[in-house]
Design a protein around this motif. Structure first.
Motif, PDB file in Angstrom:
ATOM      1  N   LEU A  75       0.833  -1.199   0.000  1.00 34.62           N
ATOM      2  CA  LEU A  75       0.000   0.000   0.000  1.00 34.62           C
ATOM      3  C   LEU A  75       0.872   1.254   0.000  1.00 34.62           C
ATOM      4  CD1 LEU A  75      -2.795   1.295   0.117  1.00 34.62           C
ATOM      5  CD2 LEU A  75      -2.709   1.063   2.607  1.00 34.62           C
ATOM      6  N   ARG A  76       1.908   1.251   0.826  1.00 31.52           N
ATOM      7  CA  ARG A  76       2.814   2.406   0.879  1.00 31.52           C
ATOM      8  C   ARG A  76       3.526   2.583  -0.464  1.00 31.52           C
ATOM      9  NH1 ARG A  76       6.466   5.154   5.317  1.00 31.52           N
ATOM     10  NH2 ARG A  76       4.544   4.958   6.492  1.00 31.52           N
ATOM     11  N   SER A  77       3.977   1.495  -1.064  1.00 27.08           N
ATOM     12  CA  SER A  77       4.623   1.563  -2.375  1.00 27.08           C
ATOM     13  C   SER A  77       3.659   2.120  -3.419  1.00 27.08           C
ATOM     14  CB  SER A  77       5.103   0.175  -2.793  1.00 27.08           C
ATOM     15  OG  SER A  77       5.569   0.192  -4.119  1.00 27.08           O
ATOM     16  N   GLN A  78       2.455   1.601  -3.413  1.00 26.21           N
ATOM     17  CA  GLN A  78       1.423   2.019  -4.363  1.00 26.21           C
ATOM     18  C   GLN A  78       1.110   3.506  -4.201  1.00 26.21           C
ATOM     19  OE1 GLN A  78      -1.994  -0.675  -4.486  1.00 26.21           O
ATOM     20  NE2 GLN A  78      -3.319   1.109  -4.397  1.00 26.21           N
ATOM     21  N   GLN A  79       1.007   3.973  -2.969  1.00 27.79           N
ATOM     22  CA  GLN A  79       0.704   5.382  -2.712  1.00 27.79           C
ATOM     23  C   GLN A  79       1.852   6.303  -3.117  1.00 27.79           C
ATOM     24  OE1 GLN A  79      -0.239   5.034   1.462  1.00 27.79           O
ATOM     25  NE2 GLN A  79      -2.432   4.827   1.047  1.00 27.79           N
ATOM     26  N   TRP A  92       4.400   3.357  -6.823  1.00 25.59           N
ATOM     27  CA  TRP A  92       4.978   2.026  -6.935  1.00 25.59           C
ATOM     28  C   TRP A  92       6.497   2.033  -6.716  1.00 25.59           C
ATOM     29  CZ3 TRP A  92       1.763  -1.964  -6.750  1.00 25.59           C
ATOM     30  CH2 TRP A  92       0.443  -1.742  -7.113  1.00 25.59           C
ATOM     31  N   GLN A  93       6.904   2.767  -5.730  1.00 29.71           N
ATOM     32  CA  GLN A  93       8.319   2.852  -5.365  1.00 29.71           C
ATOM     33  C   GLN A  93       8.836   1.486  -4.920  1.00 29.71           C
ATOM     34  OE1 GLN A  93       8.908   5.585  -2.111  1.00 29.71           O
ATOM     35  NE2 GLN A  93      10.579   6.558  -3.239  1.00 29.71           N
ATOM     36  N   GLU A  94       9.999   1.080  -5.439  1.00 31.62           N
ATOM     37  CA  GLU A  94      10.599  -0.203  -5.068  1.00 31.62           C
ATOM     38  C   GLU A  94      11.237  -0.152  -3.695  1.00 31.62           C
ATOM     39  OE1 GLU A  94      13.409  -1.712  -7.953  1.00 31.62           O
ATOM     40  OE2 GLU A  94      12.027  -1.248  -9.587  1.00 31.62           O
ATOM     41  N   GLN A  95      11.900   0.949  -3.376  1.00 35.54           N
ATOM     42  CA  GLN A  95      12.616   1.100  -2.107  1.00 35.54           C
ATOM     43  C   GLN A  95      11.760   1.925  -1.146  1.00 35.54           C
ATOM     44  OE1 GLN A  95      16.034   0.177  -1.496  1.00 35.54           O
ATOM     45  NE2 GLN A  95      16.156   1.078   0.523  1.00 35.54           N
ATOM     46  N   LEU A  96      11.475   1.358   0.018  1.00 33.53           N
ATOM     47  CA  LEU A  96      10.707   2.057   1.046  1.00 33.53           C
ATOM     48  C   LEU A  96      11.584   2.269   2.272  1.00 33.53           C
ATOM     49  CD1 LEU A  96       7.386  -0.008   0.915  1.00 33.53           C
ATOM     50  CD2 LEU A  96       7.868   2.173  -0.216  1.00 33.53           C
ATOM     51  N   GLN A 118       6.011  -5.037 -10.705  1.00 36.28           N
ATOM     52  CA  GLN A 118       5.532  -4.858 -12.072  1.00 36.28           C
ATOM     53  C   GLN A 118       4.360  -5.778 -12.376  1.00 36.28           C
ATOM     54  OE1 GLN A 118       6.221  -2.439 -14.149  1.00 36.28           O
ATOM     55  NE2 GLN A 118       4.644  -3.272 -15.474  1.00 36.28           N
ATOM     56  N   LYS A 119       4.388  -6.998 -11.852  1.00 43.19           N
ATOM     57  CA  LYS A 119       3.290  -7.927 -12.087  1.00 43.19           C
ATOM     58  C   LYS A 119       1.993  -7.392 -11.484  1.00 43.19           C
ATOM     59  CE  LYS A 119       5.574 -10.272 -14.539  1.00 43.19           C
ATOM     60  NZ  LYS A 119       5.512  -9.568 -15.787  1.00 43.19           N
ATOM     61  N   ILE A 120       2.094  -6.773 -10.329  1.00 41.44           N
ATOM     62  CA  ILE A 120       0.890  -6.211  -9.707  1.00 41.44           C
ATOM     63  C   ILE A 120       0.488  -4.910 -10.386  1.00 41.44           C
ATOM     64  CG2 ILE A 120      -0.081  -5.268  -7.581  1.00 41.44           C
ATOM     65  CD1 ILE A 120       1.723  -7.272  -6.094  1.00 41.44           C
ATOM     66  N   ARG A 121       1.437  -4.030 -10.546  1.00 41.02           N
ATOM     67  CA  ARG A 121       1.168  -2.714 -11.132  1.00 41.02           C
ATOM     68  C   ARG A 121       0.576  -2.826 -12.536  1.00 41.02           C
ATOM     69  NH1 ARG A 121       5.507   2.186 -12.076  1.00 41.02           N
ATOM     70  NH2 ARG A 121       3.948   3.692 -12.719  1.00 41.02           N
TER      71      ARG A 121
END
Length: 170
Positions: free
Chosen positions: A59-63, A66-70, A149-152
């Motif tokens: 969720l954080r990546s998506q918001q 779609w950042q790979e590094q959190l 990428q598969k999800i996005r």
């Protein structure tokens, strides 16, 4: 409303297990369906609490586009997962174990992952790496770019209400 995008393939062939016996195989766990989906966990298989952590990170990546590094604190993650922040020492250790579980998971599709155009063969991890900065105590998590990428890019997905998912008991 916090909606987490999840590819149908990962709902049909779940990435985590309700079966506590599967989670306690410390030597690893392999699960394969009849259609060529292969799931390997080199450590304990992820269970529901690990799925909650994964969805919070997704969720954080998506918001964040779609950042790979959190980068976040363990306290933030415990709070976002709806876990008891008064028992943070326990949950910090459990988060680390969960991240170990996700980094050891390898997902393989042998001509069974449909991307809307063709069936593909592929293999990838869920989380590539994680670390805790000893000075700042911040948690650094890096998703596998292929997993994101598969999800996005999925045309076949469901949106999952994160708060409702956290509250499910089974």
């Amino acid at each position: 409303m916090d909606l987490v995008k999840q590819d149908i393939n990962f709902l049909e062939y779940p990435l985590w297990f309700q079966d506590k016996d599967a989670a306690h195989h410390s030597e690893g766990y392999i699960w394969q369906d009849r259609e060529g989906f292969l799931y390997r966990a080199g450590y304990k298989a992820p269970v529901k609490i690990d799925a909650i952590v994964l969805y919070a990170l997704l969720l954080r990546s998506q918001q964040n586009d779609w950042q790979e590094q959190l980068i976040l604190t363990r306290y933030e993650l415990v709070r976002e997962c709806g876990l008891d922040t008064t028992q943070s020492t326990y949950w910090y250790k459990r988060l680390v174990e969960g991240l170990e579980r996700w980094t050891s998971v390898v997902v393989s599709f042998q001509g069974t992952f449909y991307d809307g155009i063709a069936y593909k063969s592929m293999q990838f991890h869920i989380i590539d790496s994680w670390k805790i900065d000893e000075k700042t105590k911040q948690l650094h998590v890096r998703f596998s770019p292929e997993f994101l990428q598969k999800i996005r890019g999925s045309n076949y997905f469901k949106l999952i209400e994160f708060k409702e998912f956290r509250q499910l008991r089974s």
